[in-house]
Design an enzyme around this catalytic site. Structure first.
Site, PDB file in Angstrom:
ATOM      1  N   LEU A 185      37.118  47.422  42.324  1.00  0.00           N
ATOM      2  CA  LEU A 185      37.318  46.841  40.996  1.00  0.00           C
ATOM      3  C   LEU A 185      37.408  47.974  39.983  1.00  0.00           C
ATOM      4  O   LEU A 185      36.400  48.576  39.617  1.00  0.00           O
ATOM      5  CB  LEU A 185      36.159  45.901  40.668  1.00  0.00           C
ATOM      6  N   SER A 186      38.624  48.269  39.521  1.00  0.00           N
ATOM      7  CA  SER A 186      38.838  49.426  38.652  1.00  0.00           C
ATOM      8  C   SER A 186      38.606  49.124  37.183  1.00  0.00           C
ATOM      9  O   SER A 186      38.419  50.044  36.380  1.00  0.00           O
ATOM     10  CB  SER A 186      40.272  49.935  38.824  1.00  0.00           C
ATOM     11  N   GLY A 187      38.666  47.843  36.808  1.00  0.00           N
ATOM     12  CA  GLY A 187      38.660  47.489  35.390  1.00  0.00           C
ATOM     13  C   GLY A 187      40.058  47.293  34.852  1.00  0.00           C
ATOM     14  O   GLY A 187      40.247  47.053  33.658  1.00  0.00           O
ATOM     15  N   GLY A 188      41.075  47.387  35.728  1.00  0.00           N
ATOM     16  CA  GLY A 188      42.456  47.157  35.340  1.00  0.00           C
ATOM     17  C   GLY A 188      42.925  45.766  35.701  1.00  0.00           C
ATOM     18  O   GLY A 188      42.195  44.956  36.287  1.00  0.00           O
ATOM     19  N   VAL A 189      44.184  45.480  35.348  1.00  0.00           N
ATOM     20  CA  VAL A 189      44.743  44.152  35.555  1.00  0.00           C
ATOM     21  C   VAL A 189      44.879  43.825  37.038  1.00  0.00           C
ATOM     22  O   VAL A 189      44.535  42.719  37.479  1.00  0.00           O
ATOM     23  CB  VAL A 189      46.118  44.044  34.857  1.00  0.00           C
ATOM     24  N   ASP A 190      45.389  44.774  37.822  1.00  0.00           N
ATOM     25  CA  ASP A 190      45.697  44.484  39.218  1.00  0.00           C
ATOM     26  C   ASP A 190      44.455  44.079  40.006  1.00  0.00           C
ATOM     27  O   ASP A 190      44.448  43.062  40.712  1.00  0.00           O
ATOM     28  CB  ASP A 190      46.361  45.691  39.878  1.00  0.00           C
ATOM     29  N   SER A 191      43.399  44.859  39.900  1.00  0.00           N
ATOM     30  CA  SER A 191      42.214  44.535  40.690  1.00  0.00           C
ATOM     31  C   SER A 191      41.532  43.274  40.174  1.00  0.00           C
ATOM     32  O   SER A 191      40.931  42.516  40.947  1.00  0.00           O
ATOM     33  CB  SER A 191      41.234  45.713  40.703  1.00  0.00           C
ATOM     34  N   CYS A 238      43.689  60.638  48.627  1.00  0.00           N
ATOM     35  CA  CYS A 238      42.448  59.978  48.215  1.00  0.00           C
ATOM     36  C   CYS A 238      42.191  58.700  49.010  1.00  0.00           C
ATOM     37  O   CYS A 238      41.056  58.428  49.416  1.00  0.00           O
ATOM     38  CB  CYS A 238      42.513  59.655  46.727  1.00  0.00           C
ATOM     39  N   GLY A 250      43.808  46.280  44.786  1.00  0.00           N
ATOM     40  CA  GLY A 250      44.925  45.695  44.054  1.00  0.00           C
ATOM     41  C   GLY A 250      46.252  46.351  44.345  1.00  0.00           C
ATOM     42  O   GLY A 250      47.179  46.248  43.534  1.00  0.00           O
ATOM     43  N   CYS A 257      44.540  59.549  38.604  1.00  0.00           N
ATOM     44  CA  CYS A 257      43.384  59.016  37.880  1.00  0.00           C
ATOM     45  C   CYS A 257      42.525  60.107  37.270  1.00  0.00           C
ATOM     46  O   CYS A 257      41.920  59.908  36.214  1.00  0.00           O
ATOM     47  CB  CYS A 257      42.543  58.147  38.810  1.00  0.00           C
TER      48      CYS A 257
END
Length: 345
Positions: free
Chosen positions: A10-16, A89, A113, A185
């Site tokens: 969970l990155s905090g972005g839309v996709d995830s 990565c 995501g 990133c």
């Protein structure tokens, strides 16, 4: 799917965020896990988890990222190569961290995501495939071991990016209007040369030369340039100039009119098989993270993987990733170390 559980990056972005909601709708128990690289963002990821009502945790991957990705990224550029950090990565840092969290909570699966799919291969085992809508983040996943694929879930694989943005709005997610993140990133400002200079000594300025060794001008340091580049050279000429070779030992950058950039074969190291593949089989080959693919014939030789190109490809670059496809299926990948130019003997 019942009560199967999954750890989602969970990155905090839309996709995830949308991936989390789709997994919940599919019946999974979802654990959101944020990976700390030292640049903040935990609050946004935690807010997404709270909005979705899923457990949230965080893991510190700064040490692994430095060792496995950032230091090699720096070394590659200083050696005249062009690295692709996301592809390093994913197998070395990101997915191992998510699998560790999955073991802690007893989750059977790991999800992200990425726009990719997992489908049964010709041998019945899971294979990696590009996304349904022509999205190909599978390219960046082509270094993952095949043994991991059966435990992976990519809920965005059937969607295009605009559809995911629409879903985020429809779901009322707090990050629905958040801009997409940059490709690297750990360099959020996007200026990798400045990042390298902040980290330590970099190559000094040197000469731009042509194939005969004639000096054409001065460069700012070889870490500023990649094979095929034509912008930002600052060398006056009667025709457009391109970077056709970087020579770290001489601290020179070779410029040409670009006619010598086309290649008829590429070779490399670190073959990572992801699906059954016969030697000499016709495939398509992606030589960088773009939509361009080249028909090729793949060979696994005693010296390593090699692809004979059935149509010339522009500027294969040491340090980049060659990914082989049969249709939508990712067959495997290798790191490019060299290429036979079309005009070479």
């Amino acid at each position: 799917m019942g009560t199967e559980s999954v750890v989602l990056g969970l990155s905090g972005g839309v996709d995830s965020a949308v991936a989390a909601r789709l997994l919940l709708e599919a019946g999974y128990t979802v654990y959101g896990h944020w990976l700390d690289i030292g640049l903040g963002g935990r609050e946004e990821a935690a807010a997404v988890a709270a909005a979705l009502g899923i457990p949230f945790s965080a893991g510190d991957i700064r040490g692994e990222l430095e060792r496995e990705v950032m230091a090699p990224f720096q070394a590659d550029y200083l050696a005249g190569r062009t690295p692709i950090p996301c592809a390093r990565c994913n197998p070395a840092v990101k997915f191992p961290a998510l699998f560790r969290r999955a073991e802690e909570v007893g989750a059977a699966f790991v999800a992200t995501g990425h726009y990719a799919r997992i489908r049964p291969g010709t041998d019945g085992a899971p294979t990696l495939c590009r996304g349904e809508q022509g999205n190909d983040q599978a390219y960046l996943l082509a270094r993952l071991p095949r043994a991991w694929l059966g435990r992976l879930r990519f809920p965005l694989g059937d969607y295009a990016k605009p559809q995911v943005r629409q879903l985020a709005r429809a779901f009322g997610l707090p990050v629905a209007e958040k801009p997409d993140s940059m490709e690297i990133c750990f360099i959020p400002e996007g200026d990798y040369a400045a990042w390298l200079e902040r980290r330590g000594p970099v190559p000094p300025p040197g000469d731009f030369v042509d194939r005969t060794g004639k000096v054409l001008g001065r460069h700012k340091g070889i870490h500023h340039y990649t094979i095929g580049q034509r912008r930002g050279l600052g060398v006056p000429a009667e025709h457009r100039l391109f970077v056709s070779e970087i020579r770290p030992g001489e601290n020179t950058v070779v410029l040409s009119d670009g006619t010598d950039l086309m290649a008829r074969a590429v070779w490399g190291e670190g073959w990572n098989p992801l699906a059954p593949l016969e030697g000499g089989e016709g495939v398509t080959l992606r030589l960088r993270h773009s939509k361009t693919e080249t028909p090729a014939r793949f060979l696994l030789t005693p010296d390593g993987p090699r692809a004979e190109l059935l149509a010339p490809a522009r500027a294969p670059t040491p340090g980049q990733l060659a990914v082989l496809y049969r249709g939508d299926t990712v067959l495997g990948s290798f790191w490019i170390t060299g290429a036979a130019r079309q005009d070479s003997p």
